[in-house]
Structure formats: C-alpha cells, structure tokens
Write an enzyme that holds these catalytic residues in place. Structure first.
Site, PDB file in Angstrom:
ATOM      1  CB  VAL A 154      -0.966  -0.009   1.202  1.00 30.07           C
ATOM      2  CG1 VAL A 154      -1.765   1.297   1.255  1.00 30.07           C
ATOM      3  CG2 VAL A 154      -1.913  -1.196   1.118  1.00 30.07           C
ATOM      4  CE1 TYR A 155       5.654   5.454   2.545  1.00 37.62           C
ATOM      5  CE2 TYR A 155       7.233   4.005   1.466  1.00 37.62           C
ATOM      6  CZ  TYR A 155       6.923   5.225   2.033  1.00 37.62           C
ATOM      7  OH  TYR A 155       7.880   6.217   2.097  1.00 37.62           O
ATOM      8  CB  ALA A 156       5.085   0.468  -3.022  1.00 38.65           C
TER       9      ALA A 156
END
Length: 247
Positions: A154-156
């Site tokens: 999700v961060y990426a």
C-alpha cells in the site's frame, strides 16, 4: 526566469524532523525563507525554526494536516502573508505502515492514502494555482517503487501514484517555467525507518546497497537542493532515485 535571490520562499511539509527537517535546514542555508510545516510536533518545529533563525536564516512554523484541503490552503495563506509569496513546495509529509496485502488494516490503508496521496495532491493543486512563475516542486517518493518489497504494497502504491502526478504536472506547469520532480530515497537512517527493525534486518538492508551504507537525511536534502536551486532549472518531470545504487 526564476529569481535566485534570497526572496525565494519554500514550504516543506512534514518538516519538523527527519528528512523534512534536513531539507528545511538545507534550503534555509541556500538563502530561502522556509515554512516548516508540521502536523503534531509543534515543539520540534519551533526548535527547528529557532535553529534556522539563530543561524541567520528566515523561517516560520505552520501547523497543517496535509490531508485537509482547507488546511493546505491556509498553509499557503500563511506563507504569503509572512513572506509575500511561494516559490518552492517540497511535499515530504508521509506515513508508512507495513503489512502483507492480506493483513492490511482498513484504517491504515485509508490513512496512508489520505496523507501520502491526497496530502501530496492537495499540495500540488494549491501550488499549481499559487506558485510564482519559475517555481519548483519536489515530491518525496520512495525507491520501494521499483523494488516491490513484500509488506510495502500500500505504501508503494501511494508513492507510485505520486510519481504519476509528478510526470503529468511537470507537463502542465512547464509553460510557466515551474519544474516538478520527485526524489525517491532508498533506506535512510531516520527514526521512522529504524523503528521496530532488528539489527539483523538493518544489516541485510545495508548489504543490498552497493555503496554499503544506509542513506543519511542530508543525502536527500542535497538532492532536493539541486532540484530547487539555480542548477536544476532544466530538470523536469524526473524521478531521482537517491538510494546508493539499489535497483
């Protein structure tokens, strides 16, 4: 053409500590007036402002939750009221909560989207309307975009969207001589990065890096300084992966 006088004004989001604080120090030493944005770390932001002012620079702190469009508008209002305009925006504010995709909590997903993606978008939208001609925008991304490490899904994804916005806004603002780039750090020895990681994991990460060390916050600040300074005027729409050679 962009003026390189000390009248240039920079807003740095999430600037009370870590990479953001280093960027604020560097741009102040480059002669810019800086607005140190913070969400909750009022004391740290005030201490950084005092440090910059005591070194002969110009700085103020300004609270704003970048996920709130009204707060971002107010942030630009504050910069304009104090310094007369805005020339540089560094979208640095971000959060990182790691988990395999199957285990991502809905609240964590929503928070990363709100801060990392919507928060950056809010800054870009306001900057596109209010930056003076010849200005500079730098979005802080991550070298995990391209590495695709487990637990960073999700961060990426939020940062990949930021990189897409970077490419497109560079084309939209080019006619006004405003450049838009991203700096994508590799592993940097910040409190946020080191928290919760065992020494063995940190050692493995260091071994991934051809230069053999974690990055330092000043490594990132130097790259931002080039992009927003007089030597960066023909660098536009680029993703600069400042990561010691991690591919």
């Amino acid at each position: 053409m962009m003026s390189i006088s000390s009248e240039r004004v920079a807003i740095i989001t999430g600037a009370s500590r870590g990479i953001g604080a280093s960027i604020a120090r560097r741009l102040a030493s480059d002669g810019m007036a800086v607005v140190v944005n913070y969400a909750g770390s009022e004391k740290a932001a005030a201490e950084l402002v005092d440090e910059i002012v005591n070194a002969g620079g110009r700085a103020i702190s300004a609270q704003a939750d970048v996920a709130d469009p009204r707060a971002v508008r107010n942030l630009f209002d504050t910069a304009e009221a104090e310094f007369g305009g805005v020339d540089v925006l560094v979208n640095n504010a971000g959060i990182m909560k790691l988990a395999p995709v199957a285990q991502v909590d809905d609240a964590d997903f929503d928070e990363m989207m709100a801060v990392n993606l919507k928060g950056t978008f809010n800054g870009l939208r306001e900057a596109a309307k209010r930056l003076r001609d010849g200005g500079r925008i730098v979005n802080i991304s991550t070298s995990v975009v391209g590495l695709y490490l487990p637990a960073y899904g999700v961060y990426a994804a939020t940062k990949a969207a930021v990189e897409a916005l970077t490419h497109i806004l560079a084309k939209e603002l080019g006619p006004r001589s405003i450049t838009v780039n991203s700096v994508a750090p590799g592993p940097v020895a910040t409190e946020l990065f080191l928290e919760g990681k065992a020494p063995a994991m940190i050692e493995r990460l260091e071994q991934m890096i051809p230069l053999g060390r974690l990055g330092e916050v000043d490594d990132i600040a130097r790259a931002v300084s080039v992009l927003v300074g007089p030597d960066g005027g023909w660098i536009n729409g680029q993703i600069v992966r400042v990561n010691g050679g991690v591919i």
